[in-house]
Design a protein around this motif. Structure first.
Motif, PDB file in Angstrom:
ATOM      1  N   VAL A 240      -1.430  17.010  -3.608  1.00  0.00           N
ATOM      2  CA  VAL A 240      -1.606  15.635  -3.899  1.00  0.00           C
ATOM      3  C   VAL A 240      -0.313  14.736  -3.706  1.00  0.00           C
ATOM      4  O   VAL A 240      -0.588  13.613  -2.926  1.00  0.00           O
ATOM      5  CB  VAL A 240      -2.389  15.141  -5.313  1.00  0.00           C
ATOM      6  CG1 VAL A 240      -2.266  13.694  -5.568  1.00  0.00           C
ATOM      7  CG2 VAL A 240      -3.727  15.808  -5.623  1.00  0.00           C
ATOM      8  N   ARG A 241       0.728  14.915  -3.888  1.00  0.00           N
ATOM      9  CA  ARG A 241       2.005  14.342  -3.684  1.00  0.00           C
ATOM     10  C   ARG A 241       2.261  14.227  -2.132  1.00  0.00           C
ATOM     11  O   ARG A 241       2.746  13.096  -1.691  1.00  0.00           O
ATOM     12  CB  ARG A 241       2.940  15.031  -4.456  1.00  0.00           C
ATOM     13  CG  ARG A 241       3.088  14.811  -5.901  1.00  0.00           C
ATOM     14  CD  ARG A 241       4.391  15.281  -6.650  1.00  0.00           C
ATOM     15  NE  ARG A 241       4.712  16.841  -6.097  1.00  0.00           N
ATOM     16  CZ  ARG A 241       5.961  17.304  -6.766  1.00  0.00           C
ATOM     17  NH1 ARG A 241       6.781  16.679  -7.334  1.00  0.00           N
ATOM     18  NH2 ARG A 241       6.411  18.525  -6.287  1.00  0.00           N
ATOM     19  N   THR A 242       2.080  15.499  -1.393  1.00  0.00           N
ATOM     20  CA  THR A 242       2.160  15.580  -0.082  1.00  0.00           C
ATOM     21  C   THR A 242       1.179  14.427   0.419  1.00  0.00           C
ATOM     22  O   THR A 242       1.977  13.841   1.376  1.00  0.00           O
ATOM     23  CB  THR A 242       1.840  17.024   0.230  1.00  0.00           C
ATOM     24  OG1 THR A 242       2.764  17.811  -0.209  1.00  0.00           O
ATOM     25  CG2 THR A 242       2.175  17.085   1.683  1.00  0.00           C
ATOM     26  N   LEU A 243       0.004  14.418   0.291  1.00  0.00           N
ATOM     27  CA  LEU A 243      -1.174  13.502   0.973  1.00  0.00           C
ATOM     28  C   LEU A 243      -0.561  12.122   0.502  1.00  0.00           C
ATOM     29  O   LEU A 243      -0.535  11.287   1.544  1.00  0.00           O
ATOM     30  CB  LEU A 243      -2.382  13.816   0.359  1.00  0.00           C
ATOM     31  CG  LEU A 243      -3.529  12.822   0.820  1.00  0.00           C
ATOM     32  CD1 LEU A 243      -3.660  12.942   2.444  1.00  0.00           C
ATOM     33  CD2 LEU A 243      -4.664  13.363   0.198  1.00  0.00           C
ATOM     34  N   VAL A 244      -0.262  11.847  -0.522  1.00  0.00           N
ATOM     35  CA  VAL A 244      -0.119  10.480  -0.909  1.00  0.00           C
ATOM     36  C   VAL A 244       1.075   9.857  -0.290  1.00  0.00           C
ATOM     37  O   VAL A 244       1.333   8.731   0.114  1.00  0.00           O
ATOM     38  CB  VAL A 244      -0.220   9.912  -2.488  1.00  0.00           C
ATOM     39  CG1 VAL A 244      -1.676  10.192  -2.814  1.00  0.00           C
ATOM     40  CG2 VAL A 244       0.617  10.821  -3.210  1.00  0.00           C
ATOM     41  N   SER A 245       2.406  10.954  -0.489  1.00  0.00           N
ATOM     42  CA  SER A 245       3.489  10.414   0.164  1.00  0.00           C
ATOM     43  C   SER A 245       3.606  10.224   1.909  1.00  0.00           C
ATOM     44  O   SER A 245       4.191   9.369   2.475  1.00  0.00           O
ATOM     45  CB  SER A 245       4.698  11.492  -0.178  1.00  0.00           C
ATOM     46  OG  SER A 245       4.333  12.658   0.313  1.00  0.00           O
TER      47      SER A 245
ATOM     48  N   VAL B 285       2.829   6.652   6.573  1.00  0.00           N
ATOM     49  CA  VAL B 285       2.131   5.816   7.686  1.00  0.00           C
ATOM     50  C   VAL B 285       2.090   4.361   7.340  1.00  0.00           C
ATOM     51  O   VAL B 285       2.392   3.385   8.119  1.00  0.00           O
ATOM     52  CB  VAL B 285       0.671   6.443   7.630  1.00  0.00           C
ATOM     53  CG1 VAL B 285      -0.234   5.619   8.357  1.00  0.00           C
ATOM     54  CG2 VAL B 285       0.578   7.977   8.011  1.00  0.00           C
ATOM     55  N   GLY B 286       1.952   4.079   6.027  1.00  0.00           N
ATOM     56  CA  GLY B 286       1.883   2.533   5.683  1.00  0.00           C
ATOM     57  C   GLY B 286       3.382   1.721   6.152  1.00  0.00           C
ATOM     58  O   GLY B 286       3.401   0.648   6.379  1.00  0.00           O
ATOM     59  N   VAL B 287       4.645   2.483   5.606  1.00  0.00           N
ATOM     60  CA  VAL B 287       5.484   2.018   5.824  1.00  0.00           C
ATOM     61  C   VAL B 287       5.938   1.757   7.490  1.00  0.00           C
ATOM     62  O   VAL B 287       6.292   0.787   7.799  1.00  0.00           O
ATOM     63  CB  VAL B 287       6.902   2.322   4.991  1.00  0.00           C
ATOM     64  CG1 VAL B 287       7.451   3.784   5.642  1.00  0.00           C
ATOM     65  CG2 VAL B 287       7.976   1.384   4.956  1.00  0.00           C
TER      66      VAL B 287
ATOM     67  N   ALA C  16       0.784  -1.251   0.143  1.00  0.00           N
ATOM     68  CA  ALA C  16       0.030   0.082  -0.257  1.00  0.00           C
ATOM     69  C   ALA C  16       0.922   1.221  -0.011  1.00  0.00           C
ATOM     70  O   ALA C  16       0.578   2.193  -0.620  1.00  0.00           O
ATOM     71  CB  ALA C  16      -1.019   0.012   1.061  1.00  0.00           C
ATOM     72  N   ALA C  17       1.873   1.326   0.839  1.00  0.00           N
ATOM     73  CA  ALA C  17       3.113   2.348   0.829  1.00  0.00           C
ATOM     74  C   ALA C  17       3.364   2.470  -0.677  1.00  0.00           C
ATOM     75  O   ALA C  17       3.716   3.735  -0.939  1.00  0.00           O
ATOM     76  CB  ALA C  17       3.876   2.150   1.783  1.00  0.00           C
ATOM     77  N   LEU C  18       4.008   1.361  -1.286  1.00  0.00           N
ATOM     78  CA  LEU C  18       4.540   1.463  -2.347  1.00  0.00           C
ATOM     79  C   LEU C  18       3.665   2.149  -3.545  1.00  0.00           C
ATOM     80  O   LEU C  18       3.920   3.042  -4.337  1.00  0.00           O
ATOM     81  CB  LEU C  18       4.995   0.284  -2.963  1.00  0.00           C
ATOM     82  CG  LEU C  18       5.707   0.084  -4.423  1.00  0.00           C
ATOM     83  CD1 LEU C  18       6.844   0.924  -4.130  1.00  0.00           C
ATOM     84  CD2 LEU C  18       5.838  -1.417  -4.540  1.00  0.00           C
TER      85      LEU C  18
END
Length: 162
Positions: A143-148, A153-155, A91-93
């Motif tokens: 958008v890049r900030t949010l997904v990164s 969080v995922g990792v 998910a993080a990837l």
């Protein structure tokens, strides 16, 4: 040695993913709001300088290293049967891949257009150049900030589950 890899790779993944998210976050909350307060010509000139300065080995390690390290985590976790951690890593990837895709399909083309506008002091209409660049670049940087950040969080969750 194998146990060391299972420690070093996830720690590296967390660090570079944090730096990846932090870079975009800094642009969202400080750099671009600060430049919004500057004149058109100054904004164009500074952003042109940033676009050149960012192409360095430190940025490359983070920008390429984060997705590669998170992928490595997913493989490592799956190889030892830690499927929950592997799933969070995947998910993080996915989030990092979205950030990279946004970068190359939206932000980089705008950076290139800004460069193609020429030297800031010689641009006839810097307001038009800025208007073509800034609103879309900033929106997609958010958008890049949010997904990164979601990738971070995922990792971190993956490391905690392992």
């Amino acid at each position: 040695m194998a146990e060391m890899v299972h420690v070093v790779v996830p720690v590296f993944a967390v660090v570079v993913t944090g730096l990846f998210a932090g870079l975009f976050f800094a642009f969202s909350v400080a750099v671009m709001p600060g430049m919004r307060r500057s004149g058109d010509r100054a904004m164009v000139e500074v952003m042109q300088g940033v676009n050149v300065a960012i192409l360095n080995p430190f940025f490359a390690v983070v920008f390429i290293g984060a997705p590669v390290a998170v992928l490595a985590c997913a493989v490592l976790y799956a190889s030892v049967g830690a499927m929950g951690a592997a799933a969070w890593s995947v998910a993080a990837l996915v989030c990092l891949v979205v950030a990279v895709l946004v970068t190359f399909t939206v932000n980089v083309p705008r950076n290139n257009a800004l460069e193609e506008a020429g030297v800031a002091e010689r641009i006839a209409d810097p307001a038009a150049v800025r208007a073509a660049f800034e609103p879309v670049w900033v929106r997609w940087n958010h958008v890049r900030t949010l997904v990164s950040v979601l990738a971070l969080v995922g990792v971190v969750i993956a490391v905690g589950l392992r």
